[in-house]
Design a protein around this motif. Sequence first.
Motif, PDB file in Angstrom:
ATOM      1  N   GLU A 133       0.834  -1.201   0.000  1.00 49.16           N
ATOM      2  CA  GLU A 133       0.000   0.000   0.000  1.00 49.16           C
ATOM      3  C   GLU A 133       0.872   1.255   0.000  1.00 49.16           C
ATOM      4  O   GLU A 133       1.880   1.336   0.705  1.00 49.16           O
TER       5      GLU A 133
ATOM      6  N   PHE B  21       1.384   5.256   0.781  1.00 48.95           N
ATOM      7  CA  PHE B  21       0.904   6.325   1.654  1.00 48.95           C
ATOM      8  C   PHE B  21       1.304   7.646   1.013  1.00 48.95           C
ATOM      9  O   PHE B  21       2.452   7.829   0.611  1.00 48.95           O
TER      10      PHE B  21
ATOM     11  N   ASN C  91       2.824   4.928   8.631  1.00 49.91           N
ATOM     12  CA  ASN C  91       2.518   4.506   9.998  1.00 49.91           C
ATOM     13  C   ASN C  91       3.312   5.319  11.016  1.00 49.91           C
ATOM     14  O   ASN C  91       2.781   5.710  12.055  1.00 49.91           O
TER      15      ASN C  91
ATOM     16  N   LEU D  53       3.993   2.256   3.266  1.00 48.99           N
ATOM     17  CA  LEU D  53       3.103   2.350   4.419  1.00 48.99           C
ATOM     18  C   LEU D  53       3.861   2.451   5.736  1.00 48.99           C
ATOM     19  O   LEU D  53       3.354   3.027   6.700  1.00 48.99           O
TER      20      LEU D  53
END
Length: 134
Positions: A8, A10, A24, A20
Amino acid sequence: MSPFDHGEVFVLDDGGEVDLDLGNYERFLDIKLTRDNNITIGKIYQSVIEKVRRGDYLGKTVQVVPHITDAIQEWIERVTKIPVDGKEGPADVCVIELGGTIGDIESMPFIEALGQFSYRVGNIRKLLYQSHGC
């Protein structure tokens, strides 16, 4: 950034696309990161190519060591001075995640640069104590 290679994606506030993990860190630490907080070998090569075109190396042959590894260390030092928590001044702590797969040739300049960096700056704990007067 390809989600097939990195999972994924970001997107940071400045439009930088990162994996990601960095997303995070931003969310859980309640900080605002920029595209400069994500170092890639492509960005490093681009910065070295720009130096070549400006004549910074005075026509010398550009090599992985020291030119690429120095560029990685310079990037790290530059980014540590950019506030990410809304306060003025450099960060108290800088987390560097060395990604990729160990053994990949693409990671080798980063591994070498971080080894040189730790040798050059010495004991990180001592460096933090000196800079904060502890």
